[in-house]
Design an enzyme around this catalytic site. Sequence first.
Site, PDB file in Angstrom:
ATOM      1  N   LYS A 120       0.800  -1.132   0.073  1.00 23.66           N
ATOM      2  CA  LYS A 120       0.001  -0.160   0.101  1.00 23.66           C
ATOM      3  C   LYS A 120       1.012   1.194  -0.100  1.00 23.66           C
ATOM      4  CE  LYS A 120      -4.271  -2.005   0.800  1.00 23.66           C
ATOM      5  NZ  LYS A 120      -5.771  -2.049   1.079  1.00 23.66           N
ATOM      6  N   LYS A 202      -3.772 -10.908  -6.617  1.00 28.26           N
ATOM      7  CA  LYS A 202      -5.521 -11.239  -5.989  1.00 28.26           C
ATOM      8  C   LYS A 202      -6.148 -10.228  -6.593  1.00 28.26           C
ATOM      9  CE  LYS A 202      -5.958  -8.415  -1.862  1.00 28.26           C
ATOM     10  NZ  LYS A 202      -6.726  -8.123  -0.535  1.00 28.26           N
ATOM     11  N   LYS A 205     -10.482  -4.835  -4.662  1.00 26.29           N
ATOM     12  CA  LYS A 205     -11.371  -3.754  -5.048  1.00 26.29           C
ATOM     13  C   LYS A 205     -10.838  -2.379  -5.175  1.00 26.29           C
ATOM     14  CE  LYS A 205     -12.332  -3.192  -0.111  1.00 26.29           C
ATOM     15  NZ  LYS A 205     -13.120  -3.974   0.756  1.00 26.29           N
TER      16      LYS A 205
HETATM   17  P1  ATP Z   1      -8.043  -3.647  -0.919  1.00 28.95           P
HETATM   18  O1  ATP Z   1      -8.203  -4.007  -2.191  1.00 28.95           O
HETATM   19  O2  ATP Z   1      -8.273  -2.255  -0.531  1.00 28.95           O
HETATM   20  O3  ATP Z   1      -6.686  -4.100  -0.371  1.00 28.95           O
HETATM   21  P2  ATP Z   1      -9.350  -5.903  -0.110  1.00 28.95           P
HETATM   22  O4  ATP Z   1     -10.220  -6.449  -1.400  1.00 28.95           O
HETATM   23  O5  ATP Z   1      -8.219  -6.765   0.305  1.00 28.95           O
HETATM   24  O6  ATP Z   1      -9.152  -4.337  -0.284  1.00 28.95           O
HETATM   25  P3  ATP Z   1     -10.265  -5.948   2.677  1.00 28.95           P
HETATM   26  O7  ATP Z   1     -11.242  -4.879   3.265  1.00 28.95           O
HETATM   27  O8  ATP Z   1      -8.737  -5.641   2.835  1.00 28.95           O
HETATM   28  O9  ATP Z   1     -10.315  -6.007   1.034  1.00 28.95           O
HETATM   29  O10 ATP Z   1     -10.503  -7.359   2.877  1.00 28.95           O
HETATM   30  C1  ATP Z   1     -11.763  -7.902   3.502  1.00 28.95           C
HETATM   31  C2  ATP Z   1     -11.630  -9.558   3.530  1.00 28.95           C
HETATM   32  O11 ATP Z   1     -11.552 -10.044   2.494  1.00 28.95           O
HETATM   33  C3  ATP Z   1     -10.325  -9.761   4.350  1.00 28.95           C
HETATM   34  O12 ATP Z   1     -10.505 -11.031   5.150  1.00 28.95           O
HETATM   35  C4  ATP Z   1      -9.594 -10.564   3.061  1.00 28.95           C
HETATM   36  O13 ATP Z   1      -8.486 -11.485   3.410  1.00 28.95           O
HETATM   37  C5  ATP Z   1     -10.511 -10.976   2.226  1.00 28.95           C
HETATM   38  N1  ATP Z   1     -10.128 -10.978   0.628  1.00 28.95           N
HETATM   39  C6  ATP Z   1      -9.741  -9.654   0.073  1.00 28.95           C
HETATM   40  N2  ATP Z   1      -9.556 -10.026  -1.282  1.00 28.95           N
HETATM   41  C7  ATP Z   1      -9.713 -11.358  -1.400  1.00 28.95           C
HETATM   42  C8  ATP Z   1      -9.582 -12.301  -2.357  1.00 28.95           C
HETATM   43  N3  ATP Z   1      -9.009 -11.790  -3.560  1.00 28.95           N
HETATM   44  N4  ATP Z   1      -9.689 -13.692  -2.365  1.00 28.95           N
HETATM   45  C9  ATP Z   1      -9.924 -14.066  -1.103  1.00 28.95           C
HETATM   46  N5  ATP Z   1     -10.214 -13.282   0.001  1.00 28.95           N
HETATM   47  C10 ATP Z   1     -10.013 -11.953  -0.154  1.00 28.95           C
END
Ligand code: ATP
Length: 337
Positions: A120, A202, A205
């Site tokens: 980040k 991964k 969002k």
């Molecule tokens: P950002 O993209 O801003 O890093 P994010 O999509 O990772 O956000 P978070 O709020 O950080 O979202 O994560 C919420 C939950 O979703 C966490 O438990 C994280 O491990 C899970 N998660 C996020 N992305 C994935 C993914 N691609 N596959 C599986 N689990 C995920």
Amino acid sequence: MSDAPVTEKKKVIFSAIQPSGTITLGNYLGALRNWVSLQDDYHCLYAVADLHAITVRQDPKVFRQNILEAYALLLACGIDPEKSPFFIQSHVHTHAELAWILNCYTQFGELSRMTQFKDKSQKHSDNVNAGLFTYPSLMAADILLYQADMVPVGIDQKQHLELTRNIAERFNGIYGKTFTLPEPYISTTGAKIMSLQDPTKKMSKSDENVNAWVAVLDKPDTIMKKFKRAVTDSEAVVKVGEGKDGINNLIGIMSTVTGKSADAIAAEFEGKGYGDFKTAVGEAVIETLRPIQERFNNYINNKDYLIELYRKGAEFALRLSQRTLDKVMKKVGYLPR
Ligand code: ATP
Ligand code: LTN
């Protein structure tokens, strides 16, 4: 229902998600789906982690709406506040208070090693703020306040959980047993859903390419378009294999939403092209998300109900977490109020 003997104490589960934009299929399959299924067998508490979300700049108006939408969407996914107290992190002041104390028991070197911080701070190089750096101590506070035994998350959060355990062990070592040591709960399927455009990364969002992710609230034809555009390989064989990250990811998604094994999926699509397979994955995802989208529309149009629920959740969470905070403050040596 659990078949554990009634005398056995139910374990405590805590998890949270940031309201930092659209909630994706990755969030749903990696984390939220498990939150829902754990509710019958454990004491679950869930939160919208809005304090964490300002480590990245937020527009106040959009942010306010995102917090409420995240709350409504989680209800729509199946969080039942009758079973699982469900609140908004910034409404429960003990989180920020314990986070400060834990900051003083967390080492600079430990925080510097966090992959999420490194990623980040690269992505937002114009705003590498102290909150981004100390993000894991606030996450540790979230978890330790409720003496959680298990934390359902996607695999990317495992490192933060290890740090949480280290902080808890350090504190317990100095002051005697204060915190329960939490374990990550990472399901075998869906733990890491990959980007549809670059399946070595991964699904995130915050990815600027909107075709890289599917939002839980995307319209059916948008979902289908995104799957049809998903990056695959030139082999045209629906089977898990090395160098087939795109297809491996699509098979993983299909398997998670349908419950079928990767082998069963490969058998079903033997001799068929990627076009057919992508359409089938798109349809399966659309059907999984349809009831969630319908419920979301009902909740978001009923703001008074949402306010009533999140207030109740915060009241409960405050009562419970205050006990831990009081204990911690006494041990550290603060005077009673
Ligand atoms: P950002 O993209 O801003 O890093 P994010 O999509 O990772 O956000 P978070 O709020 O950080 O979202 O994560 C919420 C939950 O979703 C966490 O438990 C994280 O491990 C899970 N998660 C996020 N992305 C994935 C993914 N691609 N596959 C599986 N689990 C995920
Ligand atoms: N950092 C988490 C969100 C989060 C969280 C938590 C998860 C904040 N506090 C406590 C589990 C437990 C993330 O998913 N990015």
